[in-house]
Design an enzyme around this catalytic site. Structure first.
Site, PDB file in Angstrom:
ATOM      1  CG  HIS A  47       2.281  17.690   3.700  1.00 30.78           C
ATOM      2  ND1 HIS A  47       1.277  17.137   4.362  1.00 30.78           N
ATOM      3  CD2 HIS A  47       3.245  17.331   4.342  1.00 30.78           C
ATOM      4  CE1 HIS A  47       1.800  16.425   5.511  1.00 30.78           C
ATOM      5  NE2 HIS A  47       3.089  16.655   5.400  1.00 30.78           N
ATOM      6  CG  ASP A  94      10.719  17.102   3.872  1.00 35.28           C
ATOM      7  OD1 ASP A  94      11.430  16.785   5.140  1.00 35.28           O
ATOM      8  OD2 ASP A  94       9.894  16.330   3.466  1.00 35.28           O
TER       9      ASP A  94
END
EC number: 2.3.3.16
Length: 379
Positions: free
Chosen positions: A265, A316
C-alpha cells in the site's frame, strides 16, 4: 529526475482535513478521532456517514431522522432507470455504467445547479441523494444485465441490507447484513487517496457536487486504484482450478513475473487494519457455511508473501473472499467500493468548499528550448 520532484505527489501535503487520519507505520485508521476498529464493530454505515458529514456521531433521534432521510431518497427517476436499461443492454462495464449514472442524477436533483455550489445545506442534500441512489442504481444494473427486473428499494431496511435485498430479491439474514454493513464502514473514507483527491480538484474549481463525484468514480475505475479485490478473487479461483498448493502457485506466479494482487500500500508499511477486520469476517462466514476453502487459500498466500516478500495485505485482499462468500458478483466489487466511498468523497468536497482555493500545481518544464520556427514548406 530532480531530487526535489515528487512523482505522484508522494509524501506531499496539499491540504488539512478533519475527516480521517492514517498512521501507516502503526497500522491505524481513524475517522474524526474514532478508530476504525471501534466504528466497524459498533457503528452502522449510516452512523459513520453522519459522522463524516456532520462532524460527530448522531444521537438516537438524530440517527432515526437521518436514516429516514436516506431511505426516502433511494428511488430512481424513471429516466435514470431507463438509462440504466440502455447501459445494461449495451453490456457496459459496471464502473463506466456507474460513472454515467452518477452524472445523470444531477438532471433530476432540484439542488443541482452551478449557482451557489458552496451552499452547505444544499450540498448535504445532494450528498444524501447520491449516496442513497447509488446502491439502487448498481443493483438495478446488475439485475437488468442478467435479464431480471430491478427490485424496488425498501424504506424499512438499513443501507447495507437494502442493497443486498435489491441485488438478490431476497432479504439478507442478520449475519450477511451486518458483515456487508461493516465492509461499507471500512471503505467509507481513507485520506487523500486518488479518487478523493480527484473529487477535491474538481470541487476546487467551484464545479458542483455531482461533477466532483463523477470525477471520483472515473478515477476509481483505474486499475491502479480500484479493482484489486476483484483481481484477488480471480487469483483465488485460478488457484482453485489449478489444484496446486496456494503457496506453490504463488511462488510459480512470482517466478513468472506475475504480480500478486492485494499486497502493499502507498501509505501502510504494516498490515492494513481494515484487512485484519475483514479477515476475521471472512473466517466467520467460511466457518458458518462449512466451506473454508477461500479463506484457507487467502491465509496461505498471506503467510507466503509476508515471509518471502515482507509485504502485508491491504483491505482488498480479504474483502475479495468476504464478498464472494456473500454471493456478490466479482465485477461489481469496485462499484461497491464506490457505493461506500461516496460518503468520504462528498465529505471531502464539503470540506473543500468550506475554505476553497483552486488546486493548481505546476510542472517543471524539461522540453527543448530556443527552437527556431520555420515555414511549413521548409520543414
Amino acid at each position: 529526475m530532480s531530487d526535489d520532484l515528487k512523482r505522484g505527489l508522494e509524501g506531499v501535503l496539499v491540504a488539512e482535513s478533519e475527516l480521517s487520519h492514517i498512521d501507516g507505520d502503526a497500522g491505524k485508521l481513524v475517522y474524526r478521532g474514532y478508530t476504525i476498529e471501534d466504528l466497524a464493530r459498533n457503528a452502522s454505515y449510516e452512523e459513520v456517514v453522519y459522522l463524516l458529514w456532520h462532524g460527530e456521531l448522531p444521537t438516537r433521534s438524530e440517527l432515526e431522522t437521518f436514516e429516514e432521510q436516506m431511505s426516502a431518497e433511494r428511488t430512481l427517476d424513471d429516466d435514470v432507470l431507463g438509462e440504466i436499461r440502455k447501459l445494461a443492454d449495451a453490456d457496459e462495464v459496471p464502473m463506466a455504467a456507474l460513472r454515467t449514472v452518477v452524472s445523470s442524477l444531477s438532471a433530476h436533483d432540484d439542488d443541482a445547479t452551478f449557482e451557489g455550489v458552496t451552499d452547505e445545506e444544499a450540498n448535504i442534500r445532494k450528498a444524501r441523494r447520491i449516496t442513497s441512489k447509488i446502491p439502487t442504481a448498481l443493483a438495478a444494473f446488475n439485475r437488468l444485465r442478467n435479464g431480471e427486473e430491478p427490485v424496488e428499494p425498501r424504506e424499512d431496511l438499513g443501507h447495507a441490507a437494502n442493497f443486498l435485498y435489491m441485488l438478490n430479491d431476497e432479504e439478507p439474514d442478520e449475519v450477511l447484513a451486518e458483515t456487508f454493513d461493516m465492509a461499507l464502514v471500512l471503505h467509507a473514507d481513507h485520506g487523500l487517496n486518488a479518487s478523493t483527491f480527484s473529487a477535491m480538484v474538481t470541487a476546487s474549481t467551484l464545479s458542483d457536487m455531482h461533477s466532483a463525484v463523477t470525477s471520483a468514480v472515473g478515477t476509481l475505475a483505474g486499475s491502479l486504484h480500484g479493482g484489486a479485490n476483484a483481481n484477488v478473487m480471480k487469483m483465488l479461483k485460478e488457484i482453485d482450478e489449478s489444484d496446486k498448493d496456494p503457496k506453490k502457485w504463488v511462488k510459480d506466479a512470482l517466478d513468472e513475473g506475475r504480480r500478486v494482487p492485494g499486497f502493499g500500500h502507498r501509505v501502510y508499511n504494516v498490515k492494513d487494519p481494515r484487512a485484519k477486520i475483514l479477515g476475521e469476517k471472512s473466517e466467520e462466514l467460511a466457518e458458518a457455511s462449512g466451506d473454508t476453502k477461500w479463506y484457507d487459500y487467502s491465509v496461505a498466500i498471506e503467510e507466503y508473501i509476508t515471509e518471502e516478500k515482507g509485504l502485508a495485505p491491504n483491505v482488498d485482499f480479504y474483502s475479495a473472499s468476504t464478498y464472494y462468500q456473500m454471493g456478490i458478483p466479482v465485477d461489481i466489487y469496485t462499484p461497491i467500493f464506490a457505493m461506500s466511498r461516496v460518503s468520504g468523497w462528498t465529505a471531502h468536497v464539503l470540506e473543500q468548499y468550506e475554505d476553497n482555493r483552486l488546486i493548481r500545481p505546476r510542472a517543471r518544464y524539461v522540453g527543448p528550448t530556443d527552437q527556431t520556427f520555420s515555414d511549413v514548406d521548409e520543414r
